[in-house]
Every structure is written in structure tokens, then in C-alpha cells.
Design a protein around this motif. Structure first.
Motif, short mmCIF file in Angstrom:
data_model
loop_
_atom_site.label_atom_id
_atom_site.label_comp_id
_atom_site.label_asym_id
_atom_site.label_seq_id
_atom_site.Cartn_x
_atom_site.Cartn_y
_atom_site.Cartn_z
N HIS A 192 -26.13 -60.67 5.77
CA HIS A 192 -25.39 -59.64 4.77
C HIS A 192 -26.53 -58.63 6.28
O HIS A 192 -27.41 -58.76 7.00
CB HIS A 192 -26.28 -58.61 4.04
N ARG A 193 -25.08 -57.46 6.55
CA ARG A 193 -25.84 -56.57 7.49
C ARG A 193 -26.35 -55.32 7.26
O ARG A 193 -25.63 -54.82 6.40
CB ARG A 193 -24.94 -56.13 8.62
N VAL A 194 -27.52 -55.76 7.30
CA VAL A 194 -28.40 -54.13 6.37
C VAL A 194 -28.20 -52.78 7.50
O VAL A 194 -28.93 -53.02 8.22
CB VAL A 194 -29.96 -54.38 5.53
N GLU A 195 -28.43 -51.70 6.81
CA GLU A 195 -28.72 -50.22 7.61
C GLU A 195 -29.26 -49.79 6.79
O GLU A 195 -29.75 -49.36 5.36
CB GLU A 195 -27.57 -49.74 7.80
N VAL A 196 -31.09 -49.25 7.96
CA VAL A 196 -31.90 -48.44 7.15
C VAL A 196 -31.91 -47.03 7.82
O VAL A 196 -31.64 -46.86 8.80
CB VAL A 196 -32.88 -48.70 6.84
N ILE A 197 -31.43 -45.94 6.90
CA ILE A 197 -31.49 -45.34 7.64
C ILE A 197 -32.09 -43.30 7.05
O ILE A 197 -32.21 -43.57 5.46
CB ILE A 197 -29.78 -44.61 7.21
N ALA A 198 -32.43 -43.03 7.77
CA ALA A 198 -33.78 -41.74 7.84
C ALA A 198 -32.80 -40.46 6.46
O ALA A 198 -31.55 -40.72 7.72
CB ALA A 198 -35.07 -41.94 9.03
N VAL A 199 -33.23 -40.63 6.08
CA VAL A 199 -32.61 -39.08 5.25
C VAL A 199 -33.48 -37.90 6.02
O VAL A 199 -34.73 -37.35 5.31
CB VAL A 199 -32.04 -39.00 3.36
N GLU A 200 -33.48 -36.84 6.76
CA GLU A 200 -33.87 -35.42 7.61
C GLU A 200 -33.56 -34.67 6.48
O GLU A 200 -32.60 -34.54 5.68
CB GLU A 200 -33.53 -35.65 8.66
N GLY A 201 -34.44 -33.30 6.60
CA GLY A 201 -33.99 -32.05 6.16
C GLY A 201 -34.08 -31.84 4.59
O GLY A 201 -33.68 -31.29 3.72
N VAL A 202 -35.54 -32.93 4.16
CA VAL A 202 -35.31 -32.95 2.52
C VAL A 202 -36.35 -31.52 2.38
O VAL A 202 -36.12 -30.89 1.51
CB VAL A 202 -35.93 -33.96 1.87
N GLY A 203 -37.19 -30.90 3.42
CA GLY A 203 -38.30 -30.47 2.81
C GLY A 203 -39.23 -30.43 1.90
O GLY A 203 -39.49 -31.56 1.22
N ASP A 204 -40.08 -29.60 2.17
CA ASP A 204 -41.32 -29.41 1.23
C ASP A 204 -40.57 -29.20 -0.09
O ASP A 204 -40.10 -28.46 -0.60
CB ASP A 204 -41.86 -28.44 1.21
N VAL A 205 -40.57 -30.45 -0.58
CA VAL A 205 -40.59 -30.51 -2.76
C VAL A 205 -42.05 -29.42 -3.15
O VAL A 205 -42.50 -29.82 -2.87
CB VAL A 205 -40.82 -31.84 -2.98
N ARG A 206 -41.40 -28.93 -4.04
CA ARG A 206 -42.06 -28.13 -5.07
C ARG A 206 -41.70 -28.73 -6.38
O ARG A 206 -40.82 -28.61 -6.69
CB ARG A 206 -41.91 -26.76 -5.15
N PRO A 207 -42.99 -28.08 -7.41
CA PRO A 207 -42.51 -28.60 -8.75
C PRO A 207 -41.76 -28.39 -9.21
O PRO A 207 -41.05 -26.87 -8.86
CB PRO A 207 -44.09 -27.75 -9.87
N GLY A 208 -41.04 -28.65 -10.39
CA GLY A 208 -39.67 -28.66 -10.57
C GLY A 208 -37.75 -28.98 -10.10
O GLY A 208 -37.39 -28.32 -10.70
N ASP A 209 -38.31 -29.37 -8.98
CA ASP A 209 -36.69 -29.20 -7.45
C ASP A 209 -36.39 -30.37 -8.44
O ASP A 209 -37.27 -31.65 -9.05
CB ASP A 209 -37.82 -29.69 -6.75
N ASP A 210 -35.11 -30.35 -8.16
CA ASP A 210 -34.34 -31.83 -8.46
C ASP A 210 -34.18 -33.27 -7.66
O ASP A 210 -33.37 -32.16 -6.13
CB ASP A 210 -32.82 -31.48 -9.33
N ILE A 211 -34.94 -34.00 -7.25
CA ILE A 211 -34.89 -34.36 -5.71
C ILE A 211 -33.69 -35.22 -5.43
O ILE A 211 -32.33 -35.13 -4.88
CB ILE A 211 -35.70 -35.89 -6.49
N ALA A 212 -32.75 -35.04 -6.85
CA ALA A 212 -30.72 -35.60 -6.26
C ALA A 212 -30.26 -35.07 -5.77
O ALA A 212 -29.46 -34.89 -5.10
CB ALA A 212 -30.85 -36.42 -8.28
N ALA A 213 -30.57 -33.30 -6.55
CA ALA A 213 -29.95 -32.64 -6.15
C ALA A 213 -30.84 -31.87 -3.99
O ALA A 213 -29.07 -31.60 -3.93
CB ALA A 213 -30.40 -30.93 -6.46
N LEU A 214 -31.43 -32.65 -4.29
CA LEU A 214 -31.52 -32.58 -2.82
C LEU A 214 -31.04 -33.26 -1.38
O LEU A 214 -31.48 -33.07 -0.12
CB LEU A 214 -33.26 -32.04 -2.61
N LEU A 215 -31.14 -34.10 -2.69
CA LEU A 215 -30.19 -35.31 -1.61
C LEU A 215 -28.52 -35.62 -1.61
O LEU A 215 -27.24 -36.63 -1.24
CB LEU A 215 -30.57 -36.58 -2.23
#
Length: 427
Positions: free
Chosen positions: A7-30
């Protein structure tokens, strides 16, 4: 990063997530990360802990580690390897003082599988897998690697047992930790200092499931199945008195291994003063305990105790009756010296009694290493002739109590705190 293979597998870094704080929605950040159906999203546990408010103010992390520890596995200096309530065995119970504000520490997510499930539910793509990853050390290997501590929408293991390899050999032990391998691959593009807490692994859609799946639980080996459950520095403290046992049967071979540890104890004059009677027959166990109870009742009545008081005392023996397995350690005086002086003869017996105690302690500790609980009860010492008669033992064997053996029905209570300094006299 691209990995070629079946299987051809790619691993991709997700940049720009920023500093996460309490209450943040990680799915929304992505939402702008370009996640596609069939992708596996690997999220560093640190940002999950931050988003869920698993941040604790602490001048140091010692108390936090203690609070998060279910069981200490090993300790050397300030380094503690412990089991968390999740079942993970890891350094410092997963308490981390890096990548967080000074004066604070991060605790692991309360339920990493649930965290992965929530992130998965919030992602725009219809069919994705989510891994919450954390960094673990490994026995016998230097260096760290990321592993999965939470999984949703992904088959965590590939079990090849019962299949055959290309040479026709049947596989009996091969179980591949898929989720851990994917977490480790994702860490190659995330890094520790790059500030990239999320990676997408693409090309493994055949591992993604329609539902959340079993989570990380299949990856976590139960403590009772761990051959290295305790570190050498903490193994003595693993022995606890257990008075309530489950119905799970006791492996007789585990008891025999504990006996091997028992007879490794020191003894005077190069003697072997220990004998261990393994009461494996339920009929013999019942006959022994019934005979002991009758002898004890007779003694108590002779001492003038009331029937109510006798009944209360007899109930204390329930720990033996409720245990699935009994062991009666015995003292033998073979090889002892005989003196004209009665005082020296008494001292000779005391040496053998001490040696027997050392053997029983070794036995109890090894039972704990085997994942078994135990309680050493003195009752056989009050009716030795009865015990010898029921178990058909030589008159020269002195039963030195009885050990109840089994799997603990519940974790033991914490030990009362004791300061070794209170038990030391220096001259």
C-alpha cells in the motif's frame, strides 16, 4: 513523507494548528487540514489534554504523578514507571511538564478512546480513523516512540495467529500493533520540537472502520498477563494481604514457582527447614477447615468464651474458606543441633522458625509477582495435631499457619504510611 509497499502510504504534517487552550474544539481546528475519507488522523495527546482542561498547577509534578498512579511498577531515583488507571504502563503516569506553561503539568486525557471518538465525530470527512498518541519508552530499548493511547474508527490490531507464513509455518504468537505503528509513523513528521501536533496518514483506508471500534483496549496487556509486572525495586512492596478472592482459578504451576522462591531463603547450618503442603483438592480443603473450626471452637469454649464471641472469632477464618487454593507451610528441624543446655536448644529452634518465616515471605512475594494475592493466617499453629492428621503429615512437621491464595476480587487498600526512620536505631 511517502512509504512504498503493498500500500502506498503518505504521512502528512498538519501545520498551523496553533496553541490549544481549554475548551477548544480540535475537530474544528482541523477543518482546513484537507482530511479525506479513509484518512487516519493522529493527534498528540498533549493538545487533547489542553483542550479538555487536563492541566494542573504544580510547582513540580511529584504529587501529580502520585495522584495519577494506580500501581508503581518500578522506581529508580526520581524516575517512576507506573500503571495509570487506564491500564497504561509508562513513565511518570503520563504526567508531562513539557510544552505547557511554566508551573503547570499536563495529565493524560481522562478517557482517550472517548476523546478520539469525539474528534472523529466532529471531522467533516465521513469515514476516518483517529488515534490519540503519546510517547512511551520500551523495556530493553533506548529511545522513545509514539504509541496509541486512544483509538476510534480503526482496527487496532492484526492477529495472524493460526495462519501460515510463506514457508508453511503456522504462526502462533504474531499480533501486529497497527495503531502503534501508525502512531510511530506519524511522529516522524510531527517531531518533538516542531510544534506540529497532528499528522494525517493516508493510504490505509482498509484499516478504517465504519464504527468507532474497540478502541485502544485490545492493545493494553492486562497486568496479570505481564511477565514483567513489577520492577525489582518495588517487587517486595507488591506483596499485600488479600482477604477477598474472585472465582478465577489458580494456576498450580504458578504456586510451584512461588515455592521455588520460598526455598531460596537463608537457613541455618545449610539446612532446608521448609515444607509446603499444597491443598489442591476441594474435598481435602473442606475437611481441613471443618476440622480446624471444630478444634478452635472446642478451645474457645474451654477458655470460657461466650457462644456469641466464639461465632465472631470463627468468622475471621472465612478468608481461608473463601480462597480457591490453600498452602500450609511447615517447619522441619532436620539438620538442627542438639545441645545439653535447654536455652541453646530453644535458640536453635528460634533460628529455624526465623528461616521458615523467611521462606514463607519469599513465597508470598513470588505469588504477587505471579499476579496472585495471598493472606498468611496463623490458625494451623493452634491445632497442629489436627492439621497433621487431616493432611497425613509426619509428626515432625510443624504447620506454621495457612496461606490463602487466589486472584484478588478488588484492589487492596493503600498501606498505612510508615517512615523507615521510625524503625531504625543507629549506634
Amino acid at each position: 513523507m511517502t512509504i512504498a509497499g503493498p500500500h502506498r502510504v503518505e504521512v502528512i504534517a498538519v501545520e498551523g494548528v496553533g496553541d490549544v487552550r481549554p475548551g477548544d474544539d480540535i475537530a474544528a481546528l482541523l477543518k482546513d487540514a484537507g482530511i479525506q475519507d479513509g484518512d487516519i488522523v493522529v493527534v498528540t495527546s498533549k493538545i487533547v489534554s489542553k483542550a479538555e482542561g487536563r492541566i494542573r498547577r504544580a510547582p513540580d509534578r511529584t504529587q501529580a504523578i502520585e495522584d495519577e498512579t494506580e500501581r508503581v511498577v518500578a522506581r529508580r531515583g526520581d524516575t517512576v514507571i507506573s500503571q495509570t488507571r487506564h491500564g497504561f504502563v509508562m513513565a511518570a503516569a503520563g504526567v508531562d511538564a513539557s510544552n505547557t506553561d511554566p508551573g503547570t503539568v499536563l495529565l493524560l486525557p481522562e478517557d482517550p478512546d472517548a476523546s478520539a471518538s469525539r474528534i472523529r465525530a466532529g471531522l467533516a470527512a465521513a469515514r476516518v480513523g483517529v488515534i490519540v498518541s503519546d510517547t512511551f519508552g520500551r523495556p530493553w530499548r533506548n529511545g522513545l516512540t509514539d504509541v496509541a493511547i486512544g483509538v476510534a474508527g480503526l482496527r487496532p490490531l492484526d492477529d495472524f495467529r493460526g495462519t501460515s507464513d510463506a514457508y508453511g509455518n503456522q504462526l502462533s504468537a504474531t499480533v501486529t500493533a497497527l495503531a502503534d505503528e501508525i502512531a510511530g509513523a506519524a511522529e516522524l513528521v510531527k517531531g518533538k520540537l516542531a510544534g506540529v501536533p497532528v499528522a494525517i496518514v493516508r493510504g490505509l483506508s482498509h484499516l478504517v472502520t465504519d464504527d468507532d471500534g474497540p478502541g485502544v483496549r485490545p492493545l493494553v496487556r492486562a497486568a496479570d498477563d505481564d511477565l514483567f509486572r513489577y520492577g525489582s525495586r518495588d517487587v517486595v512492596f507488591a506483596r499485600r494481604t488479600i482477604r477477598e478472592f474472585s472465582d478465577r482459578p489458580v494456576d498450580p504451576e504458578a504456586v510451584r514457582r512461588a515455592v521455588a522462591a520460598g526455598i531460596a531463603a537463608p537457613a541455618p547450618h545449610h539446612t532446608t527447614p521448609w515444607r509446603f503442603v499444597l491443598v489442591e483438592s476441594p474435598e481435602t480443603r473442606t475437611k481441613l477447615l471443618d476440622a480446624m473450626r471444630e478444634a478452635w471452637i472446642e478451645d474457645l469454649r474451654g477458655d470460657g468464651f461466650s457462644e456469641q464471641s466464639i461465632a465472631k472469632r470463627i468468622r475471621r477464618g472465612d478468608v481461608l474458606r473463601n480462597a480457591p487454593y490453600l498452602v500450609v507451610p511447615c517447619l522441619v528441624m532436620e539438620g538442627s543441633h542438639t545441645y545439653r543446655d535447654a536455652r541453646r536448644n530453644a535458640s536453635e529452634r528460634e533460628m529455624f522458625v526465623v528461616a521458615t518465616g523467611a521462606g514463607v515471605e519469599n513465597f508470598l512475594i513470588q505469588l504477587a509477582v505471579e499476579g496472585l494475592g495471598s493472606a498468611w493466617v496463623s490458625s494451623t499453629m493452634f491445632c497442629r495435631p489436627v492439621v497433621r492428621a487431616v493432611l497425613d503429615l509426619p509428626d515432625s512437621w510443624d504447620p506454621m499457619g495457612c496461606v490463602a491464595v487466589g486472584h484478588a476480587a478488588a484492589p487492596p487498600r493503600d498501606r498505612a504510611p510508615r517512615d523507615p526512620a521510625d524503625f531504625i536505631v543507629t549506634r
